[in-house]
Scaffold this active site. Structure first.
Site, short mmCIF file in Angstrom:
data_model
loop_
_atom_site.label_atom_id
_atom_site.label_comp_id
_atom_site.label_asym_id
_atom_site.label_seq_id
_atom_site.Cartn_x
_atom_site.Cartn_y
_atom_site.Cartn_z
N GLN A 175 25.51 24.74 14.24
CA GLN A 175 26.83 25.35 14.25
C GLN A 175 27.61 24.85 15.45
OE1 GLN A 175 26.73 29.57 13.89
NE2 GLN A 175 28.94 29.82 14.18
N SER A 184 19.08 24.12 15.79
CA SER A 184 19.40 25.51 15.50
C SER A 184 19.60 25.71 13.99
CB SER A 184 20.63 25.95 16.30
OG SER A 184 20.81 27.34 16.20
N LEU A 185 20.82 26.00 13.55
CA LEU A 185 21.06 26.17 12.11
C LEU A 185 20.60 24.95 11.31
CD1 LEU A 185 22.44 27.65 9.67
CD2 LEU A 185 24.43 26.23 10.21
N ARG A 237 21.56 35.02 7.75
CA ARG A 237 21.46 34.72 9.18
C ARG A 237 22.84 34.77 9.83
NH1 ARG A 237 21.55 29.97 12.56
NH2 ARG A 237 19.83 29.88 14.08
N HIS A 297 20.01 32.58 20.98
CA HIS A 297 18.78 31.92 21.43
C HIS A 297 18.33 32.43 22.81
CE1 HIS A 297 18.50 29.17 18.09
NE2 HIS A 297 19.78 28.86 18.23
N GLN A 320 12.96 31.73 16.13
CA GLN A 320 13.99 30.76 16.49
C GLN A 320 15.27 31.42 17.01
OE1 GLN A 320 17.02 29.36 14.36
NE2 GLN A 320 16.35 27.23 14.10
#
Length: 776
Positions: free
Chosen positions: A9, A86-87, A111, A190, A238
């Protein structure tokens, strides 16, 4: 090798993926049904500027990246590794077959919804030399509420935490020469501050049945490939764990990846890849790296190119050894895994190597032909009709009928690669295997379709394999109908083996040989013999035994090895066909924890093998049994004290008579001629009874029988201890992570780096001496 990278993202923008939606209208329409709005309109036009909203940005990125992956697959492209920031990790897992398109889209939609509700806190990008030390600097200043959310590169990290603490941190870090840029986000992604959101999302993940990745996928949490069965658990972590992107890029480099393709909008990850390459080749990350300007957890954009480094790109492990060997065996490294008897070199091990573009030999030694054929069925079923795999052919001087049956099986099943071990002379079955199907090609050149990789530890044995077989042996095979006259004529022009593997200091029969003397000696012998047969191909010479560290592999490559064959270290992998109890023990072994012991297959001849002595009494007890064989002529002559000790300690309470009855029944079923000989010869009968201990001790180890631990027979060389020392403190310290292909890649790439650094030192160039672990 190539890795496909999927951005996270922050990389989204209006117009992304515009050309993809019409290529897969089926998936476009399914996405619309799941999301309740037009995904094509959102990505192409973004009329309401919703791409800045986490709830819309995450599903949009997943769809665009999934479609981009499918376009490449349709074009016939395939990656060796996958990774997503990440994503983007969700697109990578979709590409690896861990879940289908619908499941992935539903997960990222949920999410995004959960992450959008998180509030309070923010994120701060830190850019500059040694930015990766920012966390430690802040802790020293008493700023403990911040976490490092992204380890993107050595010169770029992202911090996450309360807004006030981020403002204070920016002031502190600027005094250390670091540039700080706030990110436009509404929460501390995160980091520990996402714990509640992560727990909520974990409940969603629990409802998903994840499949093991078909292609290795790097986890953001570990920077290493996902282990089988851990997809859901790592995805649950994560959301609140830092993104270890730099560590993942180092893993790709060490695994031989040379090129990356960024699938999705932007070139952020390509820039970070280049930064990782510069760091791996001895350069430093550029000080002019642009800070991130996107939302959420986006890595920094487009680092400026660094100055050229002195030593060039990272070394390529695929260039080690012989290119002709790699081509002949169809492998990407001049590296094979050797056969460990009784199926310790298992079907799973051979299949895993084959799927990784490597090759292993199945441990057929000690198994009956029906078990071996079952293994061939399973291997070819898993790898397909064109599978590259090998089988062991173990010399059985006491059972020539078995050797012939195994060779007949290999010829009938079209096995093209065999590792010949423990041979002290050529045998008719071995030569039959090598030249079955041999012919002359259209130009008249001799061609053998079967390959024999011969393990040797004595020059005279090596010479027999380096030359064509003796004429008398070929004549006998023709007379027996085992070879045709045409096959024999080809055999007269070719060496028995085109690949000689010098075995020293291993768990096999090595006569105590040392690679430093054996390998150069047999290479010179090869050159002499090749000069006497100018029309035949010059065999390649490789090395096995003692190969448990990059330094050991580097040494044999410097000595001229065309290839290497690993052994002991592979029985401490998840794929090895031995017990977890043995693997637990092997993972604690040091270089001093092995010893020579009598060998069961060459018992009467006094043969010896290397075994583990740590945690087991096998070596001492096998020595006692062998001394009894040498001292006495029959079972009845063995003194009472020795008999009681052997029956109690070695035979598990069984009497000599009970062991003989079991042995007699086995021989009656499988080797009646040997039974007749034993009934006529008391000393032969004694040998068969005493040798029972070697079968028994092997079975105890394979089963992991806790009651019989003291008698475990574990063939192993000091390479195991060297490997344990090398991986200490890394993810491979736990043997459950030591997948056999991962071990191969880590060793070969660390070897390439070690050779480069060693050559700098011996050439007098200044270069830092860096101890490369299995993790670096």
């Amino acid at each position: 090798m190539t890795a496909w990278l999927f951005p996270g993202q922050g990389s989204q923008h209006r117009g992304m993926g515009a050309e993809l939606f019409d290529e897969r209208p089926d998936l476009r329409d399914r996405a619309d049904d799941i999301l309740g709005y037009s995904i094509a309109e959102l990505c192409r036009e973004d009329p309401e500027q919703r791409l800045a909203d986490t709830r819309f940005a995450q599903p949009a990125l997943f769809v665009v990246e999934a479609l981009g992956h499918l376009r490449r697959i349709a074009a016939g492209q395939r990656p060796d590794f996958l990774a997503g920031h990440s994503l983007g990790e969700y697109a990578a897992l979709f590409a690896a077959g861990c879940f289908d398109f619908d499941t992935g889209l539903r997960l990222v939609r949920r999410r995004g919804q959960i992450m959008a509700r998180a509030s309070g806190g923010g994120m701060l990008a830190v850019v500059g030399p040694r930015a990766d030390t920012a966390g430690a600097l802040l802790v020293a200043e008493g700023c403990t509420e911040l976490d490092t959310a992204n380890y993107n590169a050595a010169d770029q990290v992202v911090l996450a935490g309360p807004t006030a603490d981020l403002s204070r941190a920016a002031g502190l870090l600027k005094r250390h020469g670091l540039r700080c840029v706030p990110l436009r986000v509404a929460a501390a992604f995160h980091s520990r501050h996402m714990d509640a959101a992560a727990r909520e999302f974990a409940a969603e993940l629990d409802e998903v049945d994840f499949h093991p990745p078909r292609v290795p996928v790097l986890s953001n949490v570990t920077g290493r490939p996902y282990p089988d069965g851990d997809v859901g658990a790592l995805l649950a972590r994560q959301m609140r764990s830092p993104v270890h992107w730099e560590r993942g890029m180092r893993h790709l480099i060490d695994s031989g990846v040379e090129d990356v393709a960024e699938i999705g909008p932007g070139t952020t990850l390509t820039g970070l890849w280049r930064s990782a390459l510069r760091a791996a080749s001895g350069g430093t990350a550029s000080r002019r790296t642009a800070p991130p300007s996107a939302e959420a957890v986006s890595p920094a954009r487009r680092p400026a190119p660094a100055e050229p480094t002195r030593y060039g790109p990272p070394p390529d492990a695929r260039r080690l050894g012989s290119a002709a060997f790699r081509a002949a065996y169809g492998v990407r490294h001049a590296y094979l895994t050797g056969s460990m008897y009784h199926g310790i070199a298992s079907v799973d091990l051979v299949v895993r190597m084959g799927r990784a573009g490597l090759m292993g030999f199945f441990g057929a030694g000690g198994l009956r032909p029906e078990r071996i054929e079952e293994a061939i069925e399973r291997i070819t079923g898993a790898l397909g009709p064109d599978a590259r795999f090998g089988m062991n052919l173990l010399a059985t001087p006491g059972d020539p009928v078995l050797e012939r049956a195994v060779v007949d099986l290999y010829v009938r099943r079209g096995v093209r690669y065999v590792e010949a071990a423990a041979y002290t002379r050529l045998t008719a079955p071995l030569v039959h295997y090598r030249f079955a199907g041999a012919h002359h090609d259209g130009s008249g050149a001799p061609v053998a379709v079967n390959r024999v990789l011969a393990k040797v530890s004595r020059p005279e044995v090596a010479e027999a394999f380096l030359r064509p077989p003796p004429g008398a042996l070929l004549d006998a095979l023709v007379a027996d109908g085992r070879l045709t006259p045409q096959e024999a004529s080809v055999a007269a022009r070719l060496p028995v083996s085109e690949d000689i593997c010098v075995e020293s200091d291993s768990g096999g029969h090595t006569d105590g040989g040392v690679a430093l003397t054996l390998l150069p000696t047999i290479r010179r012998l090869r050159d002499v013999v090749a000069g006497q047969h100018p029309g035949a191909p010059a065999p390649r010479v490789g090395a096995a035994g003692g190969l448990g560290s990059p330094e050991a592999l580097a040494a044999v490559f410097v000595l001229g090895a065309d290839f290497v064959v690993s052994g002991s270290i592979n029985q401490c992998t998840p794929e090895a066909g031995t017990s977890d109890e043995v693997k637990d023990l092997l993972a604690t072994v040091g270089v001093q924890d092995t010893v020579q012991a009598p060998a069961g297959d060459l018992f009467e001849a006094g043969g010896r093998v290397q075994v583990v002595r740590r945690g087991t009494l096998f070596a001492a007890r096998a020595g006692r049994i062998y001394q009894a064989y040498r001292r006495y002529a029959a079972l009845e002559e063995i003194d009472a004290a020795t008999r009681r000790a052997v029956e109690r300690d070695c035979f598990g309470g069984r009497s000599f008579d009970e062991v003989w009855a079991e042995t007699r029944d086995h021989l009656a079923r499988h080797r009646p001629a040997d039974l007749d000989a034993a009934l006529r010869d008391p000393r032969r009968r004694m040998a068969l009874v005493l040798r029972w201990y070697f079968r028994h001790s092997t079975a105890l180890a394979l089963r992991g029988d806790p009651e019989g631990r003291a008698n475990y027979q574990i063939h192993c060389g000091p390479a195991m201890g060297a490997f344990n020392a090398w991986v200490r403190g890394t993810d491979l310290e736990d043997w459950r992570h030591r997948h056999v292909d991962v071990v191969a890649d880590r060793l070969m790439h660390a070897t390439a780096h070690h050779l480069r650094d060693a050559l700098r030192r011996v050439s007098g160039e200044e270069a830092p001496i860096v101890a490369r672990s299995a993790q670096s």
